[in-house]
Design a protein around this motif. Structure first.
Motif, mmCIF file in Angstrom:
data_model
loop_
_atom_site.group_PDB
_atom_site.id
_atom_site.type_symbol
_atom_site.label_atom_id
_atom_site.label_comp_id
_atom_site.label_asym_id
_atom_site.label_seq_id
_atom_site.Cartn_x
_atom_site.Cartn_y
_atom_site.Cartn_z
ATOM 1 N N LYS A 1 -7.026 2.728 -3.549
ATOM 2 C CA LYS A 1 -6.476 2.068 -2.361
ATOM 3 C C LYS A 1 -7.588 1.452 -1.513
ATOM 4 O O LYS A 1 -7.452 0.346 -1.002
ATOM 5 C CB LYS A 1 -5.682 3.075 -1.519
ATOM 6 C CG LYS A 1 -4.403 3.557 -2.177
ATOM 7 C CD LYS A 1 -3.709 4.559 -1.273
ATOM 8 C CE LYS A 1 -2.461 5.123 -1.922
ATOM 9 N NZ LYS A 1 -1.804 6.128 -1.071
ATOM 10 N N LEU B 1 0.830 -1.205 0.000
ATOM 11 C CA LEU B 1 0.000 0.000 0.000
ATOM 12 C C LEU B 1 0.865 1.256 0.000
ATOM 13 O O LEU B 1 0.531 2.250 -0.635
ATOM 14 C CB LEU B 1 -0.940 0.004 1.210
ATOM 15 C CG LEU B 1 -2.216 -0.826 1.078
ATOM 16 C CD1 LEU B 1 -2.955 -0.873 2.403
ATOM 17 C CD2 LEU B 1 -3.123 -0.251 -0.008
ATOM 18 N N MET C 1 1.885 2.271 -3.310
ATOM 19 C CA MET C 1 0.816 2.837 -4.140
ATOM 20 C C MET C 1 0.607 4.308 -3.818
ATOM 21 O O MET C 1 -0.471 4.860 -4.016
ATOM 22 C CB MET C 1 -0.492 2.070 -3.906
ATOM 23 C CG MET C 1 -0.488 0.637 -4.395
ATOM 24 S SD MET C 1 -2.059 -0.216 -4.061
ATOM 25 C CE MET C 1 -3.172 0.687 -5.166
#
Length: 465
Positions: free
Chosen positions: A195, A184, A187
């Motif tokens: 997300k 995550l 990202m």
């Protein structure tokens, strides 16, 4: 960054809750039971009522916070603290204070039957028996005399290292949770909506399925294919799944994987385009092979979004392979069973697989067989699948016939080729086609009276020695 003395301090609960705290998306959903929350409330209440202890400070444990700056929609950077550990305790304390200070003593039913509403309702029932003065006094005690030890760092990896080294009352993050956090973070350039969708898909898979995917299949395959033992999957082993991160300092090998994995979705879409007007759009086997090519178990995955796509594909692939691995003729040797649920229209719908305690004696060999089948299709697709499936079944299940008790050490030795039998994983790693398993030899069957007679007969049908 190394944790410094000034980064560790005691802070009043009231002061901590007034800070800009955030529960990051990689954290588990709230999962405390009413009993756990009530235990915290009772601990605090008992201390408050004690004539000696109630006059001092009461430490409720530690929280680990990741300090960073956040860019808001108004382009103003603000200091923010992500809760790496302690979120269950903090959220429960927040609910307790809200109930104590709201003036409402009666329980308020939640709209949904979830952990938050169940805990909130039980706290309402317990606190509702107290007078308004008692509630006010307890709220002041919690805010001003209850403390938490806060550990603050601006290095999230350091925060997780501290987390791993501690022993808290809450449920610790599993290795797959740490991987979720890592990817995550990679990202960072993606939208919040994307997300959130990734996290929702991840959580919908469930902890059990995610833990099994990494610890029983992907981690073991990666180790056994290199001839290495596969001990339990822990936080120390997540490095093999962190993948290739965006960087200008990529090695030639990393550049190769970035280029190949980035190009595969485009090539797959281009290949399918001529048939886009057909109802089938593209042959299912071509789609599966394209995904297998993109998500090679032997190759590092691209960090960030592609990691989550890989996880979704592997979970689907495992479910598909369970149906192939154990056709009706072979289901008696499976350690799990297919689970369905009745739909509103009365029809049955597949929802997944679950372990069957009555078949626990097949657990380890089932896992070994399915891991080998996953690696096979990942390497060779469905070429000679029926032949190879039978070879792998005989290879893995020979252990169940030869041993009175199969333990993990038994499949670990066979998986990595330790002893007389070959490793199917090493043969597949070095092979260029599915026929590589033609050279796979199964351990010679030991004749034991009245031991696994049905399985022994099946192995004889498959030509096991």
């Amino acid at each position: 960054m190394t944790i410094r003395a000034r980064d560790v301090s005691a802070i009043r609960v009231g002061d901590l809750l007034e800070q800009d705290l955030r529960i990051p998306p990689y954290q588990r959903p709230y999962s405390w039971t009413p009993a756990t929350a009530l235990q915290l409330l009772d601990d605090i209440t008992d201390t408050h009522m004690d004539p000696v202890l109630g006059s001092g400070s009461y430490v409720l444990g530690a929280v680990i916070l990741h300090a960073h700056s956040d860019q808001t929609a108004t382009s103003v950077r603000r200091h923010q603290l992500d809760v790496v550990d302690g979120q269950q305790r903090l959220l429960t304390l927040g609910m307790i204070l809200t109930i104590l200070e709201s003036g409402h003593a009666a329980a308020v039913p939640g709209k949904h039957d979830n952990p938050v509403s169940r805990v909130r309702n039980e706290l309402h029932r317990r606190i509702g028996t107290a007078s308004s003065d008692a509630r006010r006094d307890l709220a002041e005690f919690i805010r001003n005399q209850c403390h938490l030890v806060q550990i603050v760092t601006d290095d999230v990896d350091e925060a997780f290292r501290v987390f791993d080294s501690q022993n808290y009352r809450g449920k610790p993050l599993a290795p797959h949770d740490l991987l979720k956090a890592h990817h995550l973070r990679e990202m960072r350039g993606e939208s919040a909506a994307l997300k959130a969708a990734v996290v929702e898909t991840w959580e919908s898979a469930g902890d059990t399925a995610l833990d099994r995917l990494f610890s029983i299949f992907l981690y073991r395959i990666a180790r056994w294919s290199r001839g290495e033992s596969s001990p339990g999957f822990t936080a120390q082993g997540i490095g093999m799944f962190k993948g290739v991160t965006a960087s200008s300092q990529l090695t030639p090998a990393e550049r190769y994987h970035v280029a190949a994995q980035s190009a595969l979705p485009i090539l797959s879409a281009w290949r399918a385009a001529p048939n886009s007007h057909d109802s089938g759009a593209a042959d299912r086997s071509e789609i599966l092979d394209a995904e297998r090519s993109r998500f090679q178990i032997d190759a590092p995955i691209l960090a960030g979004g592609p990691f989550f796509e890989m996880v979704s594909f592997m979970l689907e692939e495992l479910d598909r392979l369970r149906g192939i691995a154990f056709t009706p003729k072979w289901t008696e040797f499976a350690s799990y069973e297919r689970v369905s649920r009745t739909r509103p229209d009365g029809t049955e719908g597949f929802i997944g697989y679950e372990e069957r305690p009555a078949r626990s004696r097949y657990r380890y060999v089932s896992e070994l067989y399915l891991a080998a089948l996953l690696y096979y299709t990942n390497r060779f697709g469905e070429e000679d699948l029926q032949f190879s499936k039978e070879r792998l079944f005989a290879w893995a299940y020979s252990l169940r016939v030869n041993l009175l008790r199969v333990q993990f050490r038994s499949i670990d030795n066979l998986g990595r080729g330790q002893g007389e039998a070959e490793s199917a994983f090493e043969l597949m790693r070095d092979g260029s086609s599915g026929r590589a398993l033609a050279d796979l030899s199964s351990p010679e069957i030991v004749r034991r009276p009245n031991h696994e007679m049905h399985l022994r007969a099946r192995l004889n049908e498959l030509g096991a020695p």
